[in-house]
Structures are given as structure tokens and as C-alpha cells.
Design a protein around this motif. Structure first.
Motif, PDB file in Angstrom:
ATOM      1  N   ARG A 121       0.808  -1.209   0.000  1.00 15.27           N
ATOM      2  CA  ARG A 121       0.000   0.000   0.000  1.00 15.27           C
ATOM      3  C   ARG A 121       0.847   1.268   0.000  1.00 15.27           C
ATOM      4  NH1 ARG A 121      -5.237  -0.482   1.486  1.00 15.27           N
ATOM      5  NH2 ARG A 121      -5.187   1.605   2.381  1.00 15.27           N
ATOM      6  N   LEU A 122       2.159   1.109   0.145  1.00 15.77           N
ATOM      7  CA  LEU A 122       3.035   2.266   0.256  1.00 15.77           C
ATOM      8  C   LEU A 122       3.376   2.820  -1.117  1.00 15.77           C
ATOM      9  CD1 LEU A 122       4.824   4.015   2.149  1.00 15.77           C
ATOM     10  CD2 LEU A 122       6.661   2.366   1.721  1.00 15.77           C
ATOM     11  N   ARG A 123       3.367   4.137  -1.208  1.00 13.81           N
ATOM     12  CA  ARG A 123       3.815   4.823  -2.420  1.00 13.81           C
ATOM     13  C   ARG A 123       4.722   5.966  -1.996  1.00 13.81           C
ATOM     14  NH1 ARG A 123       1.667   0.956  -3.819  1.00 13.81           N
ATOM     15  NH2 ARG A 123       0.209   0.572  -5.522  1.00 13.81           N
ATOM     16  N   GLY A 124       5.822   6.097  -2.688  1.00 12.73           N
ATOM     17  CA  GLY A 124       6.701   7.218  -2.408  1.00 12.73           C
ATOM     18  C   GLY A 124       7.761   6.873  -1.377  1.00 12.73           C
ATOM     19  N   MET A 125       8.056   7.811  -0.483  1.00 15.87           N
ATOM     20  CA  MET A 125       9.201   7.717   0.385  1.00 15.87           C
ATOM     21  C   MET A 125       8.787   7.383   1.816  1.00 15.87           C
ATOM     22  SD  MET A 125      11.210  11.043  -1.064  1.00 15.87           S
ATOM     23  CE  MET A 125      12.811  10.335  -0.762  1.00 15.87           C
ATOM     24  N   ILE A 182      24.721   7.831  -6.254  1.00 15.31           N
ATOM     25  CA  ILE A 182      25.106   8.183  -7.618  1.00 15.31           C
ATOM     26  C   ILE A 182      23.911   8.661  -8.424  1.00 15.31           C
ATOM     27  CG2 ILE A 182      26.015   7.246  -9.785  1.00 15.31           C
ATOM     28  CD1 ILE A 182      27.751   5.364  -8.067  1.00 15.31           C
ATOM     29  N   PHE A 183      22.790   7.976  -8.273  1.00 13.51           N
ATOM     30  CA  PHE A 183      21.588   8.334  -9.032  1.00 13.51           C
ATOM     31  C   PHE A 183      20.582   9.077  -8.144  1.00 13.51           C
ATOM     32  CE2 PHE A 183      23.283   4.358 -10.840  1.00 13.51           C
ATOM     33  CZ  PHE A 183      23.591   4.808 -12.112  1.00 13.51           C
ATOM     34  N   ALA A 184      21.082   9.895  -7.229  1.00 11.85           N
ATOM     35  CA  ALA A 184      20.223  10.564  -6.248  1.00 11.85           C
ATOM     36  C   ALA A 184      19.166  11.442  -6.910  1.00 11.85           C
ATOM     37  CB  ALA A 184      21.082  11.405  -5.301  1.00 11.85           C
ATOM     38  N   GLY A 185      19.563  12.210  -7.913  1.00 12.26           N
ATOM     39  CA  GLY A 185      18.613  13.113  -8.561  1.00 12.26           C
ATOM     40  C   GLY A 185      17.469  12.376  -9.230  1.00 12.26           C
ATOM     41  N   ARG A 186      17.792  11.356  -9.994  1.00 17.15           N
ATOM     42  CA  ARG A 186      16.758  10.591 -10.707  1.00 17.15           C
ATOM     43  C   ARG A 186      15.838   9.871  -9.735  1.00 17.15           C
ATOM     44  NH1 ARG A 186      20.236   7.644 -15.574  1.00 17.15           N
ATOM     45  NH2 ARG A 186      21.049   9.582 -16.547  1.00 17.15           N
ATOM     46  N   ILE A 187      16.426   9.229  -8.728  1.00 17.63           N
ATOM     47  CA  ILE A 187      15.614   8.489  -7.769  1.00 17.63           C
ATOM     48  C   ILE A 187      14.707   9.434  -6.992  1.00 17.63           C
ATOM     49  CG2 ILE A 187      15.681   7.024  -5.715  1.00 17.63           C
ATOM     50  CD1 ILE A 187      18.299   5.860  -6.748  1.00 17.63           C
ATOM     51  N   HIS A 188      15.225  10.587  -6.606  1.00 16.74           N
ATOM     52  CA  HIS A 188      14.434  11.550  -5.850  1.00 16.74           C
ATOM     53  C   HIS A 188      13.237  12.031  -6.658  1.00 16.74           C
ATOM     54  CE1 HIS A 188      13.607  15.630  -4.102  1.00 16.74           C
ATOM     55  NE2 HIS A 188      13.633  14.898  -3.007  1.00 16.74           N
ATOM     56  N   LYS A 189      13.453  12.346  -7.924  1.00 17.39           N
ATOM     57  CA  LYS A 189      12.347  12.784  -8.780  1.00 17.39           C
ATOM     58  C   LYS A 189      11.300  11.690  -8.927  1.00 17.39           C
ATOM     59  CE  LYS A 189      15.015  16.092 -11.533  1.00 17.39           C
ATOM     60  NZ  LYS A 189      15.536  16.406 -12.883  1.00 17.39           N
ATOM     61  N   ARG A 190      11.756  10.462  -9.111  1.00 24.10           N
ATOM     62  CA  ARG A 190      10.835   9.342  -9.271  1.00 24.10           C
ATOM     63  C   ARG A 190       9.997   9.138  -8.016  1.00 24.10           C
ATOM     64  NH1 ARG A 190       7.493   6.491 -12.346  1.00 24.10           N
ATOM     65  NH2 ARG A 190       7.318   4.307 -11.649  1.00 24.10           N
ATOM     66  N   LEU A 191      10.618   9.171  -6.858  1.00 22.91           N
ATOM     67  CA  LEU A 191       9.895   8.969  -5.606  1.00 22.91           C
ATOM     68  C   LEU A 191       8.925  10.110  -5.338  1.00 22.91           C
ATOM     69  CD1 LEU A 191      12.792   7.645  -3.347  1.00 22.91           C
ATOM     70  CD2 LEU A 191      10.933   6.325  -4.348  1.00 22.91           C
ATOM     71  N   ARG A 192       9.305  11.322  -5.689  1.00 27.40           N
ATOM     72  CA  ARG A 192       8.405  12.456  -5.500  1.00 27.40           C
ATOM     73  C   ARG A 192       7.189  12.354  -6.409  1.00 27.40           C
ATOM     74  NH1 ARG A 192       8.891  13.919  -0.605  1.00 27.40           N
ATOM     75  NH2 ARG A 192      10.822  14.978  -0.043  1.00 27.40           N
ATOM     76  N   ARG A 193       7.381  11.850  -7.620  1.00 23.00           N
ATOM     77  CA  ARG A 193       6.240  11.657  -8.511  1.00 23.00           C
ATOM     78  C   ARG A 193       5.268  10.642  -7.932  1.00 23.00           C
ATOM     79  NH1 ARG A 193       9.956  12.264 -12.970  1.00 23.00           N
ATOM     80  NH2 ARG A 193      10.231   9.999 -13.047  1.00 23.00           N
ATOM     81  N   LYS A 244       0.063   9.627  -4.956  1.00 23.72           N
ATOM     82  CA  LYS A 244      -0.643   9.140  -3.772  1.00 23.72           C
ATOM     83  C   LYS A 244      -1.493  10.249  -3.166  1.00 23.72           C
ATOM     84  CE  LYS A 244       1.563   8.791   0.092  1.00 23.72           C
ATOM     85  NZ  LYS A 244       2.438   8.357   1.205  1.00 23.72           N
ATOM     86  N   ILE A 245      -0.916  11.459  -3.066  1.00 21.86           N
ATOM     87  CA  ILE A 245      -1.652  12.584  -2.481  1.00 21.86           C
ATOM     88  C   ILE A 245      -2.855  12.937  -3.340  1.00 21.86           C
ATOM     89  CG2 ILE A 245      -1.508  15.035  -1.911  1.00 21.86           C
ATOM     90  CD1 ILE A 245       1.433  14.540  -1.190  1.00 21.86           C
ATOM     91  N   LYS A 246      -2.662  12.968  -4.662  1.00 18.44           N
ATOM     92  CA  LYS A 246      -3.769  13.278  -5.559  1.00 18.44           C
ATOM     93  C   LYS A 246      -4.872  12.230  -5.464  1.00 18.44           C
ATOM     94  CE  LYS A 246      -1.204  15.965  -8.992  1.00 18.44           C
ATOM     95  NZ  LYS A 246      -0.748  16.021 -10.405  1.00 18.44           N
ATOM     96  N   GLY A 247      -4.471  10.953  -5.357  1.00 19.27           N
ATOM     97  CA  GLY A 247      -5.462   9.887  -5.236  1.00 19.27           C
ATOM     98  C   GLY A 247      -6.278  10.024  -3.972  1.00 19.27           C
ATOM     99  N   ARG A 248      -5.615  10.385  -2.870  1.00 17.21           N
ATOM    100  CA  ARG A 248      -6.342  10.580  -1.623  1.00 17.21           C
ATOM    101  C   ARG A 248      -7.287  11.774  -1.731  1.00 17.21           C
ATOM    102  NH1 ARG A 248      -1.617   9.848   2.998  1.00 17.21           N
ATOM    103  NH2 ARG A 248      -1.396   7.585   2.831  1.00 17.21           N
TER     104      ARG A 248
END
Length: 211
Positions: free
Chosen positions: A92-96, A170-181, A186-190
Motif C-alpha cells: 500500500r506504500l507509495r513514495g518515500m 550516484i543516481f540521487a537526482g533521478r531516484i528523488h524525482k521518481r519517488l516524488r512523482r 498518492k496525495i492526488k489519489g487521496r
């Protein structure tokens, strides 16, 4: 030592270490700060502290399961329950699941403080350590010696932890953007769900007034 039990622990450890928990979120913070020395120091703190803790956990599980078959069965049952509950929660978890600091408020301005920050983060990561204990109970198969078990599990953790921590750095920027999306979805769905519930309540109120 049976290969299938090592595979069980390795697959489970890889999944746990890949999840965006507090340690990996810390590595995202250091990776985005563009401070290679501090990033390596923080990763070393997480990896070495985690290796020591998983060694202690594996030792406890090995000794406990060796003392009594009943105690071993109880530990395996509790470990399985923890893994099933965690799997349902993660489904059920999405994001960080941790916080990512910005560059201007990131602790650990030098290598020593970054190492200590990583060590403290790993020590306080009770959820991940509990999961590694649960994995150890399931991977402690019959007929294996405690010494082999104590050595094999931390070695697997060390190797996979090195890969996970440096991949997040190493891939901090890409991973961060993906997790934020994912977090935004999740917030929009709620929000949509709440709007539908509120609209239904209002409709029922109007119907009662009209009646």
C-alpha cells in the motif's frame, strides 16, 4: 550451507535494502549535495554499522534456533508474521518512507560527522533491522552450523548494502524525482477520494432536506 537458504536471505535482503527507507533517503541527501567525500563517509557509516548489527542478529538467531526446536519454530513463526505484515504494508506504500534534507540544512559538513550521521541513522532504523531479523529466522535452515550462518548473512548484507547505498548516492537526482512523482500521485489519489466522499455526504444531506 544450503544454497536455497542463502538465496532466500539474499533476495529478501536485496528487496529491503532497495526500499527508500531512512538510510537510502540519507544517501539521496548527500548525493544531491554534490559532496563525494561526505557521501562515501555516510555510506561507510551505514554499511559498517549495519554489518555489525546484522552479525549480532544472525548470531542471536543461530544460537536461539540451536538451543531448542520449539524456540526455533516460535522464532520462525514470528518472523513469518513480521514479513507478511510488512509485505502488506509495503504493497500500500507509495513514495518515500524517510526525509530528504535540502543542501542548506544537511547535517554532516565533514567526513567524520557524515560517518556518524550514517551510523546513527542505521542504528535507529528499527524497522529495517527487524526485517533482517525476520529474514534470518526464515533462512536459518536445518543442518547448518551457527558459524556458517553468522558469517554468510552479514557478508550478503555487506555486498548488497554497498550496491544499494552507492546506487542511491550516484543516481540521487533521478531516484528523488521518481519517488516524488509517486508521492504526488498518492496525495492526488487521496484528494480525489476525499472529494468523492464529501460529495456523497452533501448529496445525502440534500436528499434528506428535500424529503
Amino acid at each position: 550451507m544450503s544454497t536455497e537458504y542463502l538465496a532466500i536471505y539474499a533476495v529478501g535482503a536485496a528487496i529491503v535494502l532497495a526500499l527508500p527507507g531512512p538510510g537510502n533517503c540519507l544517501m539521496i541527501s548527500y548525493g544531491r549535495s554534490k559532496r563525494p567525500l561526505q557521501s562515501v563517509a555516510a555510506a561507510a557509516g551505514i554499511i559498517l554499522t549495519g554489518t555489525v548489527l546484522t552479525t549480532a542478529i544472525a548470531t542471536f538467531v543461530g544460537v536461539a534456533t540451536g538451543l531448542s526446536e520449539l524456540l526455533g519454530a516460535v522464532l520462525r513463526g514470528c518472523g513469518l508474521a513480521v514479513l507478511v505484515w510488512s509485505a502488506l504494508a509495503l504493497w500500500r506504500l507509495r513514495g518515500m518512507t524517510g526525509l530528504v534534507a535540502d543542501n542548506d540544512n544537511l547535517d554532516g559538513k565533514n567526513a567524520a560527522s557524515a560517518f556518524l550521521k550514517g551510523a546513527r541513522t542505521m542504528i535507529r532504523n528499527y524497522w529495517q533491522l527487524t526485517l533482517f531479523g525476520a529474514l534470518a529466522t526464515q533462512a536459518a535452515g536445518p543442518g547448518i552450523t551457527n558459524f556458517q550462518q553468522v558469517i554468510a548473512f552479514p557478508v550478503i548484507f555487506f555486498a548488497l548494502s554497498v550496491l544499494a547505498n552507492f546506487a542511491y548516492a550516484i543516481f540521487a537526482g533521478r531516484i528523488h524525482k521518481r519517488l516524488r512523482r509517486l508521492e504526488t500521485r498518492k496525495i492526488k489519489g487521496r484528494t480525489r477520494g476525499k472529494l468523492r466522499v464529501n460529495a456523497g455526504i452533501v448529496s445525502v444531506g440534500y436528499r434528506r432536506l428535500a424529503a
